[in-house]
Design a protein around this motif. Structure first.
Motif, PDB file in Angstrom:
ATOM      1  N   VAL A  27     -18.545  31.226   3.614  1.00  0.00           N
ATOM      2  CA  VAL A  27     -18.415  30.094   2.789  1.00  0.00           C
ATOM      3  C   VAL A  27     -19.361  30.518   1.679  1.00  0.00           C
ATOM      4  CG1 VAL A  27     -19.108  27.750   2.035  1.00  0.00           C
ATOM      5  CG2 VAL A  27     -18.072  28.083   4.439  1.00  0.00           C
ATOM      6  N   MET A  28     -20.469  30.926   2.029  1.00  0.00           N
ATOM      7  CA  MET A  28     -21.563  31.547   0.882  1.00  0.00           C
ATOM      8  C   MET A  28     -21.327  32.850   0.513  1.00  0.00           C
ATOM      9  SD  MET A  28     -23.266  28.985   0.032  1.00  0.00           S
ATOM     10  CE  MET A  28     -24.220  29.740  -1.091  1.00  0.00           C
ATOM     11  N   ARG A  29     -20.451  33.501   1.630  1.00  0.00           N
ATOM     12  CA  ARG A  29     -20.198  35.081   1.265  1.00  0.00           C
ATOM     13  C   ARG A  29     -21.528  36.023   0.982  1.00  0.00           C
ATOM     14  NH1 ARG A  29     -14.723  35.883   1.628  1.00  0.00           N
ATOM     15  NH2 ARG A  29     -13.259  33.899   1.076  1.00  0.00           N
ATOM     16  N   LEU A  30     -22.589  35.649   1.784  1.00  0.00           N
ATOM     17  CA  LEU A  30     -23.809  36.337   1.419  1.00  0.00           C
ATOM     18  C   LEU A  30     -23.768  37.939   2.462  1.00  0.00           C
ATOM     19  CD1 LEU A  30     -26.505  33.447   2.090  1.00  0.00           C
ATOM     20  CD2 LEU A  30     -25.574  34.417  -0.024  1.00  0.00           C
ATOM     21  N   LYS A  31     -24.482  38.651   1.924  1.00  0.00           N
ATOM     22  CA  LYS A  31     -24.597  39.984   2.687  1.00  0.00           C
ATOM     23  C   LYS A  31     -25.875  40.474   2.999  1.00  0.00           C
ATOM     24  CE  LYS A  31     -20.176  40.500   1.112  1.00  0.00           C
ATOM     25  NZ  LYS A  31     -18.948  40.313   1.960  1.00  0.00           N
ATOM     26  N   GLU A  32     -25.760  41.630   3.879  1.00  0.00           N
ATOM     27  CA  GLU A  32     -27.209  42.225   4.217  1.00  0.00           C
ATOM     28  C   GLU A  32     -27.828  42.369   3.089  1.00  0.00           C
ATOM     29  OE1 GLU A  32     -26.482  45.459   6.794  1.00  0.00           O
ATOM     30  OE2 GLU A  32     -25.463  44.053   8.315  1.00  0.00           O
ATOM     31  N   GLY A  33     -29.202  42.151   2.901  1.00  0.00           N
ATOM     32  CA  GLY A  33     -30.153  42.183   1.859  1.00  0.00           C
ATOM     33  C   GLY A  33     -30.320  41.071   0.874  1.00  0.00           C
ATOM     34  N   ASP A  34     -29.338  39.928   1.176  1.00  0.00           N
ATOM     35  CA  ASP A  34     -29.263  38.772   0.487  1.00  0.00           C
ATOM     36  C   ASP A  34     -30.689  37.916   1.313  1.00  0.00           C
ATOM     37  OD1 ASP A  34     -27.105  39.273  -1.480  1.00  0.00           O
ATOM     38  OD2 ASP A  34     -25.951  38.192  -0.317  1.00  0.00           O
ATOM     39  N   GLN A  35     -31.074  36.946   0.369  1.00  0.00           N
ATOM     40  CA  GLN A  35     -32.103  36.085   0.840  1.00  0.00           C
ATOM     41  C   GLN A  35     -31.631  34.413   1.040  1.00  0.00           C
ATOM     42  OE1 GLN A  35     -35.502  36.327  -1.653  1.00  0.00           O
ATOM     43  NE2 GLN A  35     -36.319  38.190  -0.986  1.00  0.00           N
ATOM     44  N   ILE A  36     -32.231  34.001   2.291  1.00  0.00           N
ATOM     45  CA  ILE A  36     -32.122  32.602   2.591  1.00  0.00           C
ATOM     46  C   ILE A  36     -33.526  32.013   2.888  1.00  0.00           C
ATOM     47  CG2 ILE A  36     -29.560  32.971   3.442  1.00  0.00           C
ATOM     48  CD1 ILE A  36     -30.431  33.056   6.360  1.00  0.00           C
TER      49      ILE A  36
END
Length: 247
Positions: A27-36
């Protein structure tokens, strides 16, 4: 920054699976290196997505957050089972306003009859609504929604609370407001308060009498008669105004 409540934590890492993993990846299509932001045990931290696998997302803690979005007191909302999706509305908006727990109970005038066969799925849905609302409003805890109980069980449970109030429309009709005001003046950070609200038809005189005999105080919520789904939000707003904005 997207927030997630995570049960699985080890050392300096959170491990996210199930629907939340799906939300991060698909859904968010986050990748390695992104922050949550990950929240657990009343604390939250900014995290870096370190690894994404088919089973889970591994997030590394970058910094623990010092600020909190939680009310300084623990507020429980006990609602006589209302019709339709009104309880879902109470849970969603009540979570945004800072409630700690929701306690549905079978009141004399509750039109809805609790079906034990559908209980687990219903309670699971309610808790999911609370979790999503807590993430949206950047809370550090996700409120618990328990399975509906009887008035007798509610009275027994109330022994764990420092203050216990009944929102009673008859008090609102005569302009009573001092009980709520004086209670919010006395309550201190770290203490707890339990509000009881009736269903659409309100609480009966007998129910109010039983609650009063068990240490509850009856109060009005201003001069207007509020709907069963509106009254809890008024009470939570009053708590926030008095204990957060006025201090």
């Amino acid at each position: 920054m997207q927030r997630y409540f995570v049960d699985n934590k080890k050392d300096n890492h959170f491990f996210i699976s199930g629907e939340d993993r799906h939300h991060i990846v698909n859904v968010m299509r986050l990748k390695e290196g992104d922050q949550i932001i990950c929240a657990a045990s009343g604390k939250s931290a900014v995290c870096l997505i370190a690894e994404i696998t088919d089973e889970q997302v591994k997030a590394e803690v970058v910094k623990w957050e010092e600020a909190t979005a939680e009310l300084p007191v623990r507020v429980a909302i006990a609602s006589g089972l209302p019709k339709g999706d009104k309880l879902e509305w109470i849970i969603q908006k009540g979570t945004e306003l800072g409630a700690s727990v929701f306690i549905p109970f079978a009141a004399s005038r509750s039109i809805v009859k609790w079906d034990d066969k559908k209980a687990s799925k219903k309670v699971e849905r309610w808790n999911k609504i609370a979790k999503e609302a807590a993430e949206q409003s950047h809370r550090q805890i996700s409120p618990e929604v328990i399975s509906p109980i009887s008035l007798k069980s509610l009275i027994e449970m109330s022994k764990d609370y420092d203050y216990k109030l009944i929102a009673f429309e008859e008090d609102a009709k005569v302009g009573e407001s001092s009980i709520l005001h004086s209670t919010l003046n006395r309550i201190e950070a770290g203490q707890s308060i339990l509000f009881v609200f009736g269903p659409e038809g309100g609480l009966t005189e007998g129910e109010v009498t039983r609650l009063k005999e068990s240490g509850f105080l009856s109060c009005g919520l201003g001069p207007r008669i509020l709907r069963t789904e509106t009254a809890p939000l008024y009470a939570l707003s009053a708590v926030s105004y008095k204990l957060e904005l006025m201090r």
